[in-house]
Design a protein around this motif. Structure first.
Motif, PDB file in Angstrom:
ATOM      1  N   ARG A  72      -5.914  -5.384  -5.133  1.00 40.75           N
ATOM      2  CA  ARG A  72      -4.602  -5.416  -5.802  1.00 40.75           C
ATOM      3  C   ARG A  72      -4.269  -6.750  -6.447  1.00 40.75           C
ATOM      4  O   ARG A  72      -3.248  -6.879  -7.122  1.00 40.75           O
ATOM      5  CB  ARG A  72      -3.503  -5.060  -4.812  1.00 40.75           C
ATOM      6  N   LYS A  95      -6.777   0.515  -8.624  1.00 43.25           N
ATOM      7  CA  LYS A  95      -6.584   1.505  -7.558  1.00 43.25           C
ATOM      8  C   LYS A  95      -7.722   2.516  -7.471  1.00 43.25           C
ATOM      9  O   LYS A  95      -7.868   3.200  -6.457  1.00 43.25           O
ATOM     10  CB  LYS A  95      -5.255   2.232  -7.752  1.00 43.25           C
ATOM     11  N   ARG A 142      -3.915  -1.083 -13.714  1.00 45.09           N
ATOM     12  CA  ARG A 142      -3.654  -0.530 -12.376  1.00 45.09           C
ATOM     13  C   ARG A 142      -4.576   0.657 -12.082  1.00 45.09           C
ATOM     14  O   ARG A 142      -4.976   0.872 -10.941  1.00 45.09           O
ATOM     15  CB  ARG A 142      -2.183  -0.139 -12.261  1.00 45.09           C
ATOM     16  N   THR A 180      -1.430  -1.771   0.411  1.00 49.67           N
ATOM     17  CA  THR A 180      -2.758  -1.240   0.704  1.00 49.67           C
ATOM     18  C   THR A 180      -2.601   0.003   1.570  1.00 49.67           C
ATOM     19  O   THR A 180      -1.512   0.264   2.117  1.00 49.67           O
ATOM     20  CB  THR A 180      -3.616  -2.260   1.449  1.00 49.67           C
ATOM     21  N   PHE A 204      -3.790   0.741  -2.692  1.00 45.70           N
ATOM     22  CA  PHE A 204      -4.917  -0.162  -2.907  1.00 45.70           C
ATOM     23  C   PHE A 204      -5.835  -0.136  -1.690  1.00 45.70           C
ATOM     24  O   PHE A 204      -5.366  -0.042  -0.545  1.00 45.70           O
ATOM     25  CB  PHE A 204      -4.418  -1.588  -3.144  1.00 45.70           C
TER      26      PHE A 204
END
Length: 241
Positions: A35, A23, A19, A120, A29
């Protein structure tokens, strides 16, 4: 005189996670493509990247050389902290590992990110158009992400953990493998930060993946010895949880 605190407390942020890469240090995101690799994976199941495993292994060699064996090793129970701890402990020969107790502690988990966990930036702004103003008003320590925890909330459970290790592990050597946000809560409590100090990390102050922060007992309290020491040479430090 009976000790009132652990002799040594070493805090380690987990190594690079999938992650972290997806990110790229952002709150949300960038877009749907960013993502996809981790979409739908709950926070406690996010794993380390191959580079993250190497970071943890290199950090383990340095930790063993510097501190020797620990009495207890605590993780948050999240996959990325358990994998980090396992790779660190691989640096120890079996005879030393067998004497160290490894325990999961719910109180040192990362903050609950809430409903925007998989969103997002565009989705979060559309769903919570008031959020930026709210965050600016209350600040990064007191504000709660929608459906989640503030760092002030996390500090409450970290406080309970610190009380428990003072009671149950006085005079012992303790290592804690935890998360970036949770580390800020440890520092708030152990170093007596003000609310304004806790609002955000200072420039360049975010803990690196596998960054090592050390406290030693001094007059029945834990005193910061050094912060965010990095011992690995693979990959690059990543922000985020």
């Amino acid at each position: 005189m009976t000790a009132l605190t652990p002799a040594l407390l070493v805090l380690v942020r987990h190594a690079e996670s999938a992650r972290n890469i997806a990110k790229k240090g952002s709150v949300y995101f960038a877009d749907d493509a960013a993502r996809q690799v981790v979409r739908g994976v709950p926070d406690h199941l996010i794993e380390l990247t191959p580079d993250g495993r190497k970071q943890a292994a290199q950090t383990g060699q340095a930790i063993r050389s510097r501190f020797g064996a620990f009495d207890y090793v605590f993780t948050s129970g999240y996959a990325r902290t358990e994998q980090t701890a396992a790779a660190i402990l691989d640096a120890y020969p079996e005879v030393e590992r067998s004497r160290m107790r490894v325990k999961t502690e719910l109180f040192i988990r990362e903050r609950d990110p809430g409903f925007a966990y998989d969103m997002t930036t565009a989705e979060a702004e559309a769903a919570f158009p008031w959020l930026n103003e709210y965050w600016q008003t209350f600040g990064g320590f007191m504000a709660r992400p929608p459906g989640g925890e503030s760092l002030a909330d996390v500090t409450g459970r970290v406080h309970m953990f610190l009380n428990a290790i003072a009671r149950d592990h006085a005079g012992q050597k303790i290592m804690v493998v935890t998360h970036g946000g949770t580390l800020r809560c440890f520092r708030f409590l152990l170093e007596g930060w003000s609310y304004s100090q806790a609002q955000s990390w200072p420039e360049g102050g975010s803990p690196a993946n596998c960054g090592v922060t050390t406290y030693r007992a001094a007059d029945d309290r834990l005193e910061l010895q050094d912060y965010n020491q990095v011992y690995w040479t693979v990959g690059s430090p990543a922000d985020g949880i």
